[in-house]
Scaffold this motif. Structure first.
Motif, mmCIF file in Angstrom:
data_model
loop_
_atom_site.group_PDB
_atom_site.id
_atom_site.type_symbol
_atom_site.label_atom_id
_atom_site.label_comp_id
_atom_site.label_asym_id
_atom_site.label_seq_id
_atom_site.Cartn_x
_atom_site.Cartn_y
_atom_site.Cartn_z
ATOM 1 N N TYR A 19 0.787 -1.236 0.000
ATOM 2 C CA TYR A 19 0.000 0.000 0.000
ATOM 3 C C TYR A 19 0.819 1.287 0.000
ATOM 4 C CZ TYR A 19 1.069 -0.538 4.964
ATOM 5 O OH TYR A 19 1.713 -0.715 6.157
ATOM 6 N N ILE A 20 2.144 1.215 -0.012
ATOM 7 C CA ILE A 20 2.933 2.445 0.182
ATOM 8 C C ILE A 20 2.817 3.437 -0.965
ATOM 9 C CG2 ILE A 20 4.553 1.389 1.794
ATOM 10 C CD1 ILE A 20 6.629 1.393 -0.518
ATOM 11 N N GLU A 21 2.411 2.984 -2.141
ATOM 12 C CA GLU A 21 2.266 3.909 -3.269
ATOM 13 C C GLU A 21 0.836 4.422 -3.419
ATOM 14 O OE1 GLU A 21 4.819 5.189 -4.563
ATOM 15 O OE2 GLU A 21 6.245 3.727 -3.771
ATOM 16 N N GLU A 22 -0.059 3.964 -2.562
ATOM 17 C CA GLU A 22 -1.420 4.485 -2.610
ATOM 18 C C GLU A 22 -1.400 5.956 -2.221
ATOM 19 O OE1 GLU A 22 -3.790 2.021 -0.066
ATOM 20 O OE2 GLU A 22 -3.472 0.249 -1.293
ATOM 21 N N SER A 23 -2.409 6.670 -2.654
ATOM 22 C CA SER A 23 -2.497 8.085 -2.331
ATOM 23 C C SER A 23 -3.296 8.266 -1.047
ATOM 24 C CB SER A 23 -3.170 8.827 -3.473
ATOM 25 O OG SER A 23 -3.198 10.202 -3.220
ATOM 26 N N PRO A 24 -2.803 9.042 -0.128
ATOM 27 C CA PRO A 24 -1.489 9.674 -0.134
ATOM 28 C C PRO A 24 -0.377 8.667 0.176
ATOM 29 C CG PRO A 24 -2.669 10.262 1.875
ATOM 30 C CD PRO A 24 -3.606 9.429 1.037
ATOM 31 N N ALA A 25 0.809 9.005 -0.291
ATOM 32 C CA ALA A 25 1.964 8.107 -0.184
ATOM 33 C C ALA A 25 2.411 7.909 1.259
ATOM 34 C CB ALA A 25 3.131 8.678 -0.995
ATOM 35 N N TRP A 26 3.138 6.828 1.460
ATOM 36 C CA TRP A 26 3.740 6.517 2.754
ATOM 37 C C TRP A 26 5.233 6.789 2.684
ATOM 38 C CZ3 TRP A 26 1.323 4.251 7.111
ATOM 39 C CH2 TRP A 26 -0.038 3.994 6.954
ATOM 40 N N GLU A 27 5.796 7.248 3.798
ATOM 41 C CA GLU A 27 7.232 7.470 3.902
ATOM 42 C C GLU A 27 7.800 6.567 4.995
ATOM 43 O OE1 GLU A 27 8.010 11.958 2.487
ATOM 44 O OE2 GLU A 27 7.183 11.810 4.514
ATOM 45 N N TYR A 28 9.091 6.345 4.935
ATOM 46 C CA TYR A 28 9.781 5.499 5.911
ATOM 47 C C TYR A 28 10.877 6.327 6.568
ATOM 48 C CZ TYR A 28 12.739 1.743 7.753
ATOM 49 O OH TYR A 28 13.475 0.923 8.564
ATOM 50 N N VAL A 29 10.740 6.508 7.889
ATOM 51 C CA VAL A 29 11.719 7.282 8.659
ATOM 52 C C VAL A 29 11.949 6.565 9.983
ATOM 53 C CG1 VAL A 29 12.199 9.501 9.777
ATOM 54 C CG2 VAL A 29 10.927 9.446 7.615
ATOM 55 N N ASP A 30 13.211 6.261 10.268
ATOM 56 C CA ASP A 30 13.594 5.654 11.548
ATOM 57 C C ASP A 30 12.787 4.399 11.891
ATOM 58 O OD1 ASP A 30 15.503 7.678 11.897
ATOM 59 O OD2 ASP A 30 14.065 8.972 12.915
ATOM 60 N N GLY A 31 12.582 3.533 10.902
ATOM 61 C CA GLY A 31 11.909 2.268 11.149
ATOM 62 C C GLY A 31 10.394 2.332 11.183
ATOM 63 N N ILE A 32 9.824 3.506 10.950
ATOM 64 C CA ILE A 32 8.377 3.696 11.040
ATOM 65 C C ILE A 32 7.815 4.120 9.682
ATOM 66 C CG2 ILE A 32 6.520 4.993 12.198
ATOM 67 C CD1 ILE A 32 8.033 3.366 14.180
ATOM 68 N N ALA A 33 6.679 3.550 9.310
ATOM 69 C CA ALA A 33 5.952 3.956 8.107
ATOM 70 C C ALA A 33 4.957 5.045 8.491
ATOM 71 C CB ALA A 33 5.225 2.759 7.499
ATOM 72 N N PHE A 71 16.996 6.517 -0.030
ATOM 73 C CA PHE A 71 18.445 6.641 0.112
ATOM 74 C C PHE A 71 18.791 6.809 1.583
ATOM 75 C CE2 PHE A 71 16.603 10.757 -0.189
ATOM 76 C CZ PHE A 71 17.314 11.553 0.697
ATOM 77 N N ALA A 72 19.984 6.381 1.929
ATOM 78 C CA ALA A 72 20.535 6.578 3.275
ATOM 79 C C ALA A 72 19.553 6.175 4.379
ATOM 80 C CB ALA A 72 20.989 8.022 3.457
ATOM 81 N N GLY A 73 18.891 5.029 4.200
ATOM 82 C CA GLY A 73 18.034 4.497 5.247
ATOM 83 C C GLY A 73 16.657 5.108 5.357
ATOM 84 N N ARG A 74 16.274 5.954 4.420
ATOM 85 C CA ARG A 74 14.931 6.553 4.422
ATOM 86 C C ARG A 74 14.290 6.409 3.057
ATOM 87 N NH1 ARG A 74 14.397 12.179 7.835
ATOM 88 N NH2 ARG A 74 15.543 11.434 9.629
ATOM 89 N N SER A 75 12.990 6.502 3.051
ATOM 90 C CA SER A 75 12.235 6.547 1.810
ATOM 91 C C SER A 75 11.223 7.681 1.961
ATOM 92 C CB SER A 75 11.531 5.208 1.556
ATOM 93 O OG SER A 75 10.944 5.195 0.280
ATOM 94 N N VAL A 76 11.499 8.787 1.282
ATOM 95 C CA VAL A 76 10.671 9.981 1.406
ATOM 96 C C VAL A 76 10.018 10.309 0.070
ATOM 97 C CG1 VAL A 76 12.019 10.917 3.329
ATOM 98 C CG2 VAL A 76 12.623 11.549 0.989
ATOM 99 N N VAL A 77 8.917 11.032 0.139
ATOM 100 C CA VAL A 77 8.173 11.414 -1.054
ATOM 101 C C VAL A 77 7.914 12.925 -0.972
ATOM 102 C CG1 VAL A 77 6.114 10.973 -2.456
ATOM 103 C CG2 VAL A 77 7.085 9.132 -1.061
ATOM 104 N N PRO A 78 8.887 13.727 -1.426
ATOM 105 C CA PRO A 78 8.664 15.176 -1.394
ATOM 106 C C PRO A 78 7.502 15.573 -2.297
ATOM 107 C CG PRO A 78 10.963 14.651 -1.951
ATOM 108 C CD PRO A 78 10.180 13.374 -1.984
ATOM 109 N N ASP A 79 6.853 16.672 -1.965
ATOM 110 C CA ASP A 79 5.798 17.171 -2.842
ATOM 111 C C ASP A 79 6.356 17.377 -4.244
ATOM 112 O OD1 ASP A 79 3.675 17.217 -1.000
ATOM 113 O OD2 ASP A 79 4.357 19.121 -0.186
#
Length: 132
Positions: A19-33, A71-79
């Motif tokens: 589901y991470i590409e569903e709208s709105p997108a999911w991000e991964y930071v410090d082990g948390i979605a 990259f570098a342990g994160r997965s972010v989705v900037p606007d």
């Protein structure tokens, strides 16, 4: 309001979630979605105007909406992720690879009323720290 998964995940497990590409997108930071907030009309209009303006003033860079950058342990989705054309990897038939695994040259976030400013700034600083 954003949703979050309190279960600690590896980045590999996060990227396999269906589901991470569903709208709105999911991000991964410090082990948390964490799910980004739903965009509203003003947010969408501003994003559209910025994309148009950036793309009309540069042949070297492209502005891409909601591009997942892992990259570098994160997965972010900037606007908006602004990336030099020569940094976009192409596959064997000359089409762009789907996964972008670097920091964007420039990240733009349009702060929504229900977003936590510290989290947004943290993501922007993470991107700045890893620009090639």
């Amino acid at each position: 309001m954003t949703a979050s998964s309190t279960q600690i995940l590896t980045i590999e497990d996060f990227l396999k979630l269906p589901y991470i590409e569903e709208s709105p997108a999911w991000e991964y930071v410090d082990g948390i979605a964490i799910q980004k907030p739903v965009t509203k009309t003003r947010h969408s209009i501003l994003k559209k105007r910025l994309l148009t303006e950036i793309d009309s003033h540069s042949k070297t860079y492209t502005a891409l909406p909601e591009l997942r950058c892992t990259f570098a342990g994160r997965s972010v989705v900037p606007d908006i992720a602004v990336i030099a054309w020569d940094r976009i990897q192409l596959n064997e038939v000359g089409e762009p690879e789907d996964a972008f695994v670097e920091a964007p040259d420039w990240s733009i976030e349009i702060l929504s009323p229900d977003q936590k400013v510290n989290r947004v700034i943290d993501n922007l600083l993470h991107c700045i720290n890893y620009i090639a």
